[in-house]
Design a protein around this motif. Structure first.
Motif, PDB file in Angstrom:
ATOM      1  N   LYS A  44       0.838  -1.204   0.000  1.00 27.99           N
ATOM      2  CA  LYS A  44       0.000   0.000   0.000  1.00 27.99           C
ATOM      3  C   LYS A  44       0.870   1.250   0.000  1.00 27.99           C
ATOM      4  N   GLU A  45       0.254   2.367  -0.331  1.00 25.12           N
ATOM      5  CA  GLU A  45       0.975   3.627  -0.317  1.00 25.12           C
ATOM      6  C   GLU A  45       1.118   4.133   1.124  1.00 25.12           C
ATOM      7  N   ARG A  46       2.123   4.971   1.327  1.00 22.97           N
ATOM      8  CA  ARG A  46       2.320   5.594   2.628  1.00 22.97           C
ATOM      9  C   ARG A  46       1.154   6.548   2.882  1.00 22.97           C
ATOM     10  N   GLU A  47       0.551   6.444   4.062  1.00 25.72           N
ATOM     11  CA  GLU A  47      -0.612   7.267   4.352  1.00 25.72           C
ATOM     12  C   GLU A  47      -0.419   8.091   5.617  1.00 25.72           C
ATOM     13  N   PHE A  48      -1.106   9.204   5.654  1.00 21.75           N
ATOM     14  CA  PHE A  48      -1.077  10.116   6.791  1.00 21.75           C
ATOM     15  C   PHE A  48      -1.755   9.477   7.998  1.00 21.75           C
ATOM     16  N   VAL A  49      -1.151   9.673   9.178  1.00 27.26           N
ATOM     17  CA  VAL A  49      -1.751   9.195  10.418  1.00 27.26           C
ATOM     18  C   VAL A  49      -2.124  10.363  11.329  1.00 27.26           C
ATOM     19  N   ALA A  50      -1.151  11.235  11.615  1.00 30.61           N
ATOM     20  CA  ALA A  50      -1.408  12.322  12.551  1.00 30.61           C
ATOM     21  C   ALA A  50      -0.381  13.424  12.344  1.00 30.61           C
ATOM     22  N   THR A  51      -0.765  14.635  12.749  1.00 33.58           N
ATOM     23  CA  THR A  51       0.138  15.758  12.672  1.00 33.58           C
ATOM     24  C   THR A  51      -0.023  16.630  13.911  1.00 33.58           C
ATOM     25  N   ILE A  52       1.043  17.355  14.253  1.00 33.79           N
ATOM     26  CA  ILE A  52       1.017  18.234  15.410  1.00 33.79           C
ATOM     27  C   ILE A  52       1.734  19.522  15.045  1.00 33.79           C
ATOM     28  N   SER A  53       1.190  20.644  15.507  1.00 32.15           N
ATOM     29  CA  SER A  53       1.781  21.937  15.197  1.00 32.15           C
ATOM     30  C   SER A  53       3.108  22.110  15.927  1.00 32.15           C
ATOM     31  N   SER A  54       3.825  23.161  15.570  1.00 29.91           N
ATOM     32  CA  SER A  54       5.150  23.381  16.142  1.00 29.91           C
ATOM     33  C   SER A  54       5.108  23.555  17.659  1.00 29.91           C
ATOM     34  N   SER A  55       4.071  24.181  18.156  1.00 27.85           N
ATOM     35  CA  SER A  55       3.956  24.401  19.600  1.00 27.85           C
ATOM     36  C   SER A  55       3.311  23.226  20.325  1.00 27.85           C
ATOM     37  N   GLY A  56       2.666  22.364  19.548  1.00 23.80           N
ATOM     38  CA  GLY A  56       1.923  21.256  20.145  1.00 23.80           C
ATOM     39  C   GLY A  56       0.488  21.605  20.451  1.00 23.80           C
ATOM     40  N   GLY A  57       0.091  22.827  20.147  1.00 18.51           N
ATOM     41  CA  GLY A  57      -1.247  23.266  20.495  1.00 18.51           C
ATOM     42  C   GLY A  57      -2.342  22.755  19.591  1.00 18.51           C
ATOM     43  N   SER A  58      -1.973  22.321  18.405  1.00 22.60           N
ATOM     44  CA  SER A  58      -2.964  21.800  17.455  1.00 22.60           C
ATOM     45  C   SER A  58      -2.538  20.429  16.971  1.00 22.60           C
ATOM     46  N   THR A  59      -3.503  19.520  16.937  1.00 22.46           N
ATOM     47  CA  THR A  59      -3.236  18.177  16.435  1.00 22.46           C
ATOM     48  C   THR A  59      -4.375  17.741  15.532  1.00 22.46           C
ATOM     49  N   TYR A  60      -4.088  16.795  14.676  1.00 21.72           N
ATOM     50  CA  TYR A  60      -5.123  16.203  13.838  1.00 21.72           C
ATOM     51  C   TYR A  60      -4.737  14.774  13.534  1.00 21.72           C
ATOM     52  N   THR A  61      -5.726  13.869  13.654  1.00 23.05           N
ATOM     53  CA  THR A  61      -5.499  12.465  13.325  1.00 23.05           C
ATOM     54  C   THR A  61      -6.507  12.023  12.268  1.00 23.05           C
ATOM     55  N   GLN A  62      -6.105  11.061  11.470  1.00 24.41           N
ATOM     56  CA  GLN A  62      -7.025  10.579  10.433  1.00 24.41           C
ATOM     57  C   GLN A  62      -8.171   9.806  11.074  1.00 24.41           C
ATOM     58  N   ASP A  63      -9.268   9.742  10.366  1.00 22.44           N
ATOM     59  CA  ASP A  63     -10.495   9.173  10.920  1.00 22.44           C
ATOM     60  C   ASP A  63     -10.325   7.731  11.394  1.00 22.44           C
ATOM     61  N   ALA A  64      -9.511   6.954  10.695  1.00 21.25           N
ATOM     62  CA  ALA A  64      -9.370   5.529  11.028  1.00 21.25           C
ATOM     63  C   ALA A  64      -8.729   5.310  12.394  1.00 21.25           C
ATOM     64  N   VAL A  65      -8.011   6.310  12.910  1.00 23.59           N
ATOM     65  CA  VAL A  65      -7.327   6.146  14.195  1.00 23.59           C
ATOM     66  C   VAL A  65      -7.822   7.127  15.244  1.00 23.59           C
ATOM     67  N   LYS A  66      -8.754   7.970  14.859  1.00 22.27           N
ATOM     68  CA  LYS A  66      -9.248   8.981  15.790  1.00 22.27           C
ATOM     69  C   LYS A  66      -9.868   8.321  17.017  1.00 22.27           C
ATOM     70  N   GLY A  67      -9.510   8.837  18.177  1.00 19.98           N
ATOM     71  CA  GLY A  67      -9.999   8.257  19.426  1.00 19.98           C
ATOM     72  C   GLY A  67      -9.139   7.122  19.940  1.00 19.98           C
ATOM     73  N   ARG A  68      -8.232   6.628  19.128  1.00 21.74           N
ATOM     74  CA  ARG A  68      -7.325   5.537  19.543  1.00 21.74           C
ATOM     75  C   ARG A  68      -5.874   6.004  19.589  1.00 21.74           C
ATOM     76  N   PHE A  69      -5.471   6.857  18.653  1.00 19.91           N
ATOM     77  CA  PHE A  69      -4.090   7.331  18.571  1.00 19.91           C
ATOM     78  C   PHE A  69      -4.027   8.791  19.017  1.00 19.91           C
ATOM     79  N   THR A  70      -2.940   9.133  19.706  1.00 21.75           N
ATOM     80  CA  THR A  70      -2.719  10.508  20.146  1.00 21.75           C
ATOM     81  C   THR A  70      -1.288  10.922  19.825  1.00 21.75           C
ATOM     82  N   ILE A  71      -1.150  12.042  19.140  1.00 13.13           N
ATOM     83  CA  ILE A  71       0.171  12.579  18.841  1.00 13.13           C
ATOM     84  C   ILE A  71       0.495  13.670  19.851  1.00 13.13           C
TER      85      ILE A  71
END
Length: 123
Positions: free
Chosen positions: A43-70
């Motif tokens: 499979k292709e490499r896929e996005f999982v999660a990202t975090i801003s430079s300060s750590g104040g903003s995060t986003y996770t893909q729907d498939a892992v939301k609620g299970r993974f934390t960056i």
């Protein structure tokens, strides 16, 4: 030159947890967003999660939301991915990367990559 080194992968049963770490070299760590991606066999490499430079903003893909934390610790120049309630479909090589510019969800927007750490979830 920036170096990223992932650790913390391994074999775990479904429902288990792992915490991945990504240690970064260089003094500019706190100035950039970071991301985690994964690539399963065939499979292709896929996005999982990202975090801003300060750590104040995060986003996770729907498939892992609620299970993974960056998260990140800028003093330790390290970014983490806490993975709970793991499923067999989470099996992949996990990579951390430093964002350069553009979409935070697109792997082409990241300029530096680690070597990856294998996560295997057995059923």
């Amino acid at each position: 030159q920036v170096q990223l080194v992932e650790s913390g992968g391994g074999l775990v049963q479904a429902g288990g947890s792992l915490r991945l770490s990504c240690a970064a070299s260089g003094r500019t760590f706190s100035g950039y967003a970071m991301g985690w991606f994964r690539q399963a066999p065939g499979k292709e490499r896929e996005f999982v999660a990202t975090i801003s430079s300060s750590g104040g903003s995060t986003y996770t893909q729907d498939a892992v939301k609620g299970r993974f934390t960056i998260s990140r610790d800028n003093a330790k120049t390290t970014v983490y991915l806490q993975m709970n309630s793991l499923k067999p479909e989470d099996t992949a090589i996990y990579y951390c990367a430093r964002h350069f510019r553009g979409s935070y969800y697109d792997k082409s927007s990241y300029i530096y990559w680690g070597q990856g750490t294998q996560v295997t979830v057995s059923s």
